[in-house]
Design an enzyme around this catalytic site. Structure first.
Site, PDB file in Angstrom:
ATOM      1  N   CYS A  16       0.701  -1.130  -0.072  1.00 23.14           N
ATOM      2  CA  CYS A  16      -0.037   0.002  -0.096  1.00 23.14           C
ATOM      3  C   CYS A  16       0.712   1.227   0.018  1.00 23.14           C
ATOM      4  CB  CYS A  16      -0.724   0.134   1.274  1.00 23.14           C
ATOM      5  SG  CYS A  16      -1.946  -1.233   1.524  1.00 23.14           S
ATOM      6  N   GLY A  54      -0.253  -0.223  -5.013  1.00 22.96           N
ATOM      7  CA  GLY A  54      -1.451  -0.638  -4.850  1.00 22.96           C
ATOM      8  C   GLY A  54      -2.480  -0.222  -5.886  1.00 22.96           C
ATOM      9  N   ASN A  84       0.270   1.447   5.774  1.00 22.72           N
ATOM     10  CA  ASN A  84       1.132   0.544   4.776  1.00 22.72           C
ATOM     11  C   ASN A  84       1.856  -0.372   5.642  1.00 22.72           C
ATOM     12  OD1 ASN A  84       4.460   0.943   3.293  1.00 22.72           O
ATOM     13  ND2 ASN A  84       2.573  -0.514   2.685  1.00 22.72           N
ATOM     14  N   GLY A  85       1.571  -1.712   5.669  1.00 24.57           N
ATOM     15  CA  GLY A  85       2.217  -2.718   6.071  1.00 24.57           C
ATOM     16  C   GLY A  85       1.138  -3.592   6.846  1.00 24.57           C
ATOM     17  N   TYR A 138      11.683  -4.777  -5.402  1.00 32.13           N
ATOM     18  CA  TYR A 138      10.779  -4.786  -6.170  1.00 32.13           C
ATOM     19  C   TYR A 138       9.578  -3.618  -6.004  1.00 32.13           C
ATOM     20  CZ  TYR A 138       6.371  -6.327  -8.653  1.00 32.13           C
ATOM     21  OH  TYR A 138       5.160  -6.397  -9.350  1.00 32.13           O
TER      22      TYR A 138
END
Length: 510
Positions: A41, A67, A142-143, A282
């Site tokens: 995210c 995302g 995020n996570g 990535y």
């Protein structure tokens, strides 16, 4: 239907907010993307700017790679909070003027989502918002919390009513249940209950708040535009809007921006940082700076190290676009073998472009990738990609190269074999779905149809990042997908019924 909350707590409805204008189908297509990692995210926030919502939308555009399933923005105009959340891409909604006009105010936070916990439904789209006793509170995360399910069950038993299935909602309830009188103390008390990875961007009617987990697993940066503070997952979001990078939010830090300025709190005992190495492999955009390092240069270094470790006699180096390009450049520069775009990616294939028959689906990778026959026909090629998950797309690409006339097809991965699932925000299958966890190197080579196959070594990965080698006693990065060395407790895993494959692994271990 969305609620606009004024300072008295009275709610007004907005008849066109939160309606499902975006694509309703599941955006994931395992047949076309079976060998890719799923993004996590992205979060963004700005405080004190008259164009807060528009700037947030631009920041989310820059973070779209993190995302693609949903996006949302919450703003505050001094009286009310306003929320717009949609399934689909940022541009599907937030490029429209009328939507931005429904998000007035000089403070806003935004979120782009790929579902790692919670289904792809509108009620799970972030930022989440709740009206607490002290006022409105919005949060983007995020996570992934490794004790989110445990906390959720405890909160429900205590009377909490959950409105979503995402672990982020747990944070709202923990803040609401705190008995501390000061809001920041309540927020920090909530953070103390969390395990796992989190970079949070939050907003109240007076503050913009950022927080990063004590190990710094997920990134979060602080910037400034026109004297206004900004929080974002990556520096590329700052570049998009012309903002100045100030610094990274430190692991375990809570930073608050309000009308009196910036305030930093460090409520956790210091620990050696363990940022996720997949940000470099990535997730992050190549033009971002993560942890003081250029992602592009690190990926080139991965490719150069790969060339040192494993270099067959070939004619051209071909990247698997787009994520394999920087590593392939590094491989080519170190080995001296020419770099060629032997695969052309079609960037305009939507995830819901067609509903193909099974026969078409078998060759569906050609919708996204096409062979550049002139660059590879009659040549021995080496394909460079960032990672290998299931092997499905890799197999199709190798076949495509042979069909286009390549005489030899060698495959190299610019990361070590992925052997373990992730619980910190990357949507990886369990071990039974990871090709490297269930097959030998030779079996993998045979399955994807390559003439040879090799991965970057773990020590080589660390050397490419400027470390002498991986220290097993104190690794510098969260590299658990390669090593099984998870940096935090995995509390929720004890609540999940083991799969047959996991049971067989346990039996083997005993």
């Amino acid at each position: 239907m969305d609620l606009h909350h004024d300072s008295s707590g009275e709610a007004q409805t907005d008849s066109h907010a939160d309606l499902d204008f975006g694509p309703q189908a599941d955006l994931r297509d395992p047949d076309l993307d079976g060998d890719t990692l799923r993004e996590e995210c992205g979060v963004f926030g700005i405080y004190g700017h008259s164009d807060a919502a528009a700037i947030t939308a631009l920041g989310l555009h820059a973070l779209q790679h993190r995302g693609q399933e949903a996006a949302g923005i919450v703003s505050y105009d001094g009286t009310r909070f306003h929320s717009e959340r949609r399934l689909g891409l940022v541009g599907d909604t937030f490029s429209r003027r009328e939507v931005i006009e429904r998000l007035p105010g000089n403070a806003a936070i935004g979120h782009v989502r790929y579902a790692t916990t919670g289904a792809t439904i509108l009620r799970n789209v972030q930022p989440l918002f709740a009206e607490l006793g002290a006022g409105g509170f919005a949060v983007g995360h995020n996570g992934n919390l490794t004790n989110g399910l445990t906390l959720r069950r405890e909160l429900v038993r205590a009377g909490a009513i959950m409105q979503s299935t995402t672990d982020t909602e747990v944070i709202l309830h923990l803040v609401a249940h705190s008995r501390r009188t000061n809001f920041i103390d309540r927020f920090i008390e909530a953070l103390r209950a969390l395990e796992g990875a989190y970079s949070l961007v939050c907003m109240t009617n007076k503050k913009l708040i950022g927080a990063r987990d004590p190990l710094g697993i997920r990134p979060l940066v602080y910037g400034e535009l026109d004297g206004c503070p900004i929080l974002a997952s990556e520096t590329c979001a700052l570049d998009m809007i012309g903002a100045r990078y100030i610094r990274d939010i430190e692991p375990g830090e809570v930073v608050i921006f309000d009308e009196t300025g910036a305030h930093s709190h460090k409520p956790f005992p210091p620990k050696p940082a363990r940022p996720c190495v997949f940000e470099y492999i990535y997730f992050a955009r190549p033009d971002s700076i993560v942890g003081g390092r250029s992602v592009y240069e690190v990926r080139k270094a991965f490719g150069a190290q790969l060339a040192r470790e494993s270099h067959p006699d070939v004619d051209v180096v071909v990247p698997v676009p787009d994520s394999g390009v920087p590593a392939a450049i590094g491989y080519s520069q170190h080995s001296g073998v020419p770099f060629e775009l032997g695969i052309i990616r079609n960037h305009y294939v939507g995830r819901t472009f067609i509903q193909p028959t099974q026969a078409i689906r078998e060759s569906g990778v050609r919708m996204k990738h096409s062979a550049n026959r002139a660059a590879i026909e009659g040549k021995r090629i080496i394909l460079i990609d960032d990672s290998l998950v299931r092997g499905t797309t890799s197999r199709k690409i190798v076949r495509m190269m042979r069909d286009a006339g390549a005489t030899e097809v060698h495959f190299r991965l610019a990361s070590p074999p992925i052997l373990y699932p992730d619980y910190y925000g990357i949507d990886l299958p369990d071990r039974g779905g990871l090709l490297a966890a269930t097959h030998s190197l030779e079996e993998m080579r045979e399955l994807i149809g390559a003439d040879s196959l090799a991965f970057l070594s773990i020590d080589g990965m660390y050397r490419a990042m400027g470390e002498p080698a991986r220290d097993p006693a104190a690794p510098k990065y969260a590299d658990h997908c390669f090593t099984g060395n998870y940096p935090t407790h995995l509390t929720d895993q004890s609540l999940v019924e083991p799969t047959q494959h996991q049971l067989s692994l346990l039996a083997e271990a005993s």
